[in-house]
Write a protein that holds these residues in place. Structure first.
Motif, PDB file in Angstrom:
ATOM      1  N   ARG A  37      91.681  26.022  44.559  1.00  0.00           N
ATOM      2  CA  ARG A  37      92.495  26.943  43.786  1.00  0.00           C
ATOM      3  C   ARG A  37      93.751  26.211  43.353  1.00  0.00           C
ATOM      4  NH1 ARG A  37      88.864  28.522  42.131  1.00  0.00           N
ATOM      5  NH2 ARG A  37      87.275  29.250  43.518  1.00  0.00           N
ATOM      6  N   ARG A  38      94.692  26.945  42.800  1.00  0.00           N
ATOM      7  CA  ARG A  38      95.848  26.316  42.178  1.00  0.00           C
ATOM      8  C   ARG A  38      97.016  26.211  43.147  1.00  0.00           C
ATOM      9  NH1 ARG A  38      96.697  27.113  36.661  1.00  0.00           N
ATOM     10  NH2 ARG A  38      97.964  28.929  37.028  1.00  0.00           N
ATOM     11  N   PHE A  39      97.921  27.118  43.164  1.00  0.00           N
ATOM     12  CA  PHE A  39      99.141  26.996  43.973  1.00  0.00           C
ATOM     13  C   PHE A  39      99.412  28.298  44.703  1.00  0.00           C
ATOM     14  CE2 PHE A  39     100.099  27.954  39.557  1.00  0.00           C
ATOM     15  CZ  PHE A  39     100.813  29.136  39.656  1.00  0.00           C
ATOM     16  N   SER A  72      99.494  23.409  47.483  1.00  0.00           N
ATOM     17  CA  SER A  72     100.838  23.757  47.960  1.00  0.00           C
ATOM     18  C   SER A  72     100.982  23.293  49.402  1.00  0.00           C
ATOM     19  CB  SER A  72     101.043  25.274  47.896  1.00  0.00           C
ATOM     20  OG  SER A  72     100.981  25.722  46.575  1.00  0.00           O
ATOM     21  N   GLY A  73     102.227  23.178  49.847  1.00  0.00           N
ATOM     22  CA  GLY A  73     102.490  22.833  51.240  1.00  0.00           C
ATOM     23  C   GLY A  73     102.161  23.980  52.173  1.00  0.00           C
ATOM     24  N   ALA A  74     101.897  23.667  53.429  1.00  0.00           N
ATOM     25  CA  ALA A  74     101.487  24.668  54.408  1.00  0.00           C
ATOM     26  C   ALA A  74     102.527  25.772  54.588  1.00  0.00           C
ATOM     27  CB  ALA A  74     101.194  23.999  55.747  1.00  0.00           C
ATOM     28  N   ALA A  87      89.385  30.313  56.216  1.00  0.00           N
ATOM     29  CA  ALA A  87      90.273  29.155  56.338  1.00  0.00           C
ATOM     30  C   ALA A  87      90.892  28.799  54.996  1.00  0.00           C
ATOM     31  CB  ALA A  87      89.496  27.960  56.880  1.00  0.00           C
ATOM     32  N   VAL A  88      92.200  28.554  55.026  1.00  0.00           N
ATOM     33  CA  VAL A  88      92.937  28.074  53.853  1.00  0.00           C
ATOM     34  C   VAL A  88      93.575  26.740  54.237  1.00  0.00           C
ATOM     35  CG1 VAL A  88      94.825  28.539  52.245  1.00  0.00           C
ATOM     36  CG2 VAL A  88      93.347  30.416  53.020  1.00  0.00           C
ATOM     37  N   ILE A  89      93.422  25.768  53.346  1.00  0.00           N
ATOM     38  CA  ILE A  89      93.861  24.398  53.599  1.00  0.00           C
ATOM     39  C   ILE A  89      94.958  24.023  52.604  1.00  0.00           C
ATOM     40  CG2 ILE A  89      93.101  21.984  53.728  1.00  0.00           C
ATOM     41  CD1 ILE A  89      91.669  23.977  55.722  1.00  0.00           C
ATOM     42  N   ALA A  90      96.021  23.406  53.098  1.00  0.00           N
ATOM     43  CA  ALA A  90      97.091  22.894  52.238  1.00  0.00           C
ATOM     44  C   ALA A  90      96.790  21.437  51.884  1.00  0.00           C
ATOM     45  CB  ALA A  90      98.435  22.985  52.957  1.00  0.00           C
ATOM     46  N   ASP A  91      96.909  21.113  50.608  1.00  0.00           N
ATOM     47  CA  ASP A  91      96.700  19.733  50.137  1.00  0.00           C
ATOM     48  C   ASP A  91      97.782  19.402  49.106  1.00  0.00           C
ATOM     49  OD1 ASP A  91      95.621  17.229  49.599  1.00  0.00           O
ATOM     50  OD2 ASP A  91      94.034  18.010  48.311  1.00  0.00           O
ATOM     51  N   PRO A  92      99.059  19.376  49.543  1.00  0.00           N
ATOM     52  CA  PRO A  92     100.148  19.196  48.584  1.00  0.00           C
ATOM     53  C   PRO A  92     100.131  17.847  47.859  1.00  0.00           C
ATOM     54  CG  PRO A  92     100.976  19.047  50.825  1.00  0.00           C
ATOM     55  CD  PRO A  92      99.537  19.498  50.919  1.00  0.00           C
ATOM     56  N   ARG A  93      99.520  16.859  48.448  1.00  0.00           N
ATOM     57  CA  ARG A  93      99.433  15.555  47.777  1.00  0.00           C
ATOM     58  C   ARG A  93      98.179  15.430  46.915  1.00  0.00           C
ATOM     59  NH1 ARG A  93     101.598  12.873  53.011  1.00  0.00           N
ATOM     60  NH2 ARG A  93     103.832  12.957  52.583  1.00  0.00           N
ATOM     61  N   LYS A  94      97.376  16.478  46.905  1.00  0.00           N
ATOM     62  CA  LYS A  94      96.158  16.564  46.086  1.00  0.00           C
ATOM     63  C   LYS A  94      95.148  15.463  46.391  1.00  0.00           C
ATOM     64  CE  LYS A  94      97.163  18.999  41.996  1.00  0.00           C
ATOM     65  NZ  LYS A  94      97.455  18.967  40.565  1.00  0.00           N
ATOM     66  N   ASP A 138     105.147  21.968  43.119  1.00  0.00           N
ATOM     67  CA  ASP A 138     105.047  20.516  43.274  1.00  0.00           C
ATOM     68  C   ASP A 138     103.813  19.947  42.576  1.00  0.00           C
ATOM     69  OD1 ASP A 138     107.389  20.363  44.713  1.00  0.00           O
ATOM     70  OD2 ASP A 138     106.382  20.587  46.643  1.00  0.00           O
ATOM     71  N   GLY A 139     102.703  20.635  42.669  1.00  0.00           N
ATOM     72  CA  GLY A 139     101.467  20.153  42.057  1.00  0.00           C
ATOM     73  C   GLY A 139     101.275  20.633  40.631  1.00  0.00           C
ATOM     74  N   GLY A 140     102.270  21.333  40.098  1.00  0.00           N
ATOM     75  CA  GLY A 140     102.179  21.840  38.733  1.00  0.00           C
ATOM     76  C   GLY A 140     101.475  23.181  38.641  1.00  0.00           C
ATOM     77  N   ARG A 141     101.488  23.742  37.450  1.00  0.00           N
ATOM     78  CA  ARG A 141     100.874  25.044  37.206  1.00  0.00           C
ATOM     79  C   ARG A 141      99.622  24.956  36.334  1.00  0.00           C
ATOM     80  NH1 ARG A 141     103.889  29.649  38.309  1.00  0.00           N
ATOM     81  NH2 ARG A 141     105.914  29.202  39.172  1.00  0.00           N
TER      82      ARG A 141
END
Length: 186
Positions: A37-39, A72-74, A87-94, A138-141
């Motif tokens: 997903r997005r942000f 997004s960050g956790a 489960a939802v996972i944060a991957d701010p660095r993509k 941070d990861g854009g829209r």
């Protein structure tokens, strides 16, 4: 590089943002529906995930584990997803986004369907059924969604890359893909 059906996903253990639980992808006992997903607070994502929540029991009964990744960050994500039953996972660095070939593009917001979802998701925010996103992401829209159905052995059984922000698998498609996968494996 996008993954094709038949590609193999290397085993990994991710960490769920809400409870810190380990999340195995692939899952050794169930199919995994890995959603990108997005942000945090994305009104389109919120709307889509509510449809998944409504049918979560049906999805689980079909032998599917939902795993949702956001860029997004956790800490930011946690307040938006605390009530989700998967489960939802944060991957701010993509990093996962790059590994699975999930992209961003200005075309993310060009479809009328995306704007309809933004409007409906924004209504949920105004009605206080959802929290608004932060103004700067941070990861854009302009992220595009993606869906993968992954077998316990790591094979990608189905892959879907969105062409706009509201282009993800509806639950009926997910259930159909899982039923087809069971038929092929039987």
């Amino acid at each position: 590089m996008q993954l094709d059906t038949g590609s193999t996903v290397r085993p990994r253990t991710l960490t769920a943002v809400v409870d810190g639980a380990p999340v195995a992808v692939p899952d050794p006992e169930r199919l995994v529906h890995l959603q990108f997903r997005r942000f945090a607070g994305c009104p389109i994502c919120h709307l889509h995930l509510r449809s998944v929540v409504r049918r979560h029991d049906e999805i689980a009964a079909a032998g599917i584990r939902e795993v949702v990744v956001f860029h997004s960050g956790a800490d930011e994500l946690r307040e938006h997803v605390a009530d989700l039953p998967f489960a939802v996972i944060a991957d701010p660095r993509k990093r996962l986004y790059a590994e699975f070939g999930v992209e961003s593009s200005p075309r993310a917001l060009l479809a009328a369907r995306a704007w309809r979802a933004i409007a409906l998701g924004t209504l949920d925010i105004l009605r206080r059924r959802a929290k608004p996103p932060t103004l700067v992401q941070d990861g854009g829209r302009l992220g595009l969604p993606a869906d993968f159905l992954i077998a316990p052995d790591g094979r990608v059984l189905a892959a879907g890359y969105g062409v706009h922000a509201d282009d993800q698998w509806p639950v009926d498609k997910l259930l159909t893909l899982a039923a087809e996968a069971r038929t092929v494996r039987a």
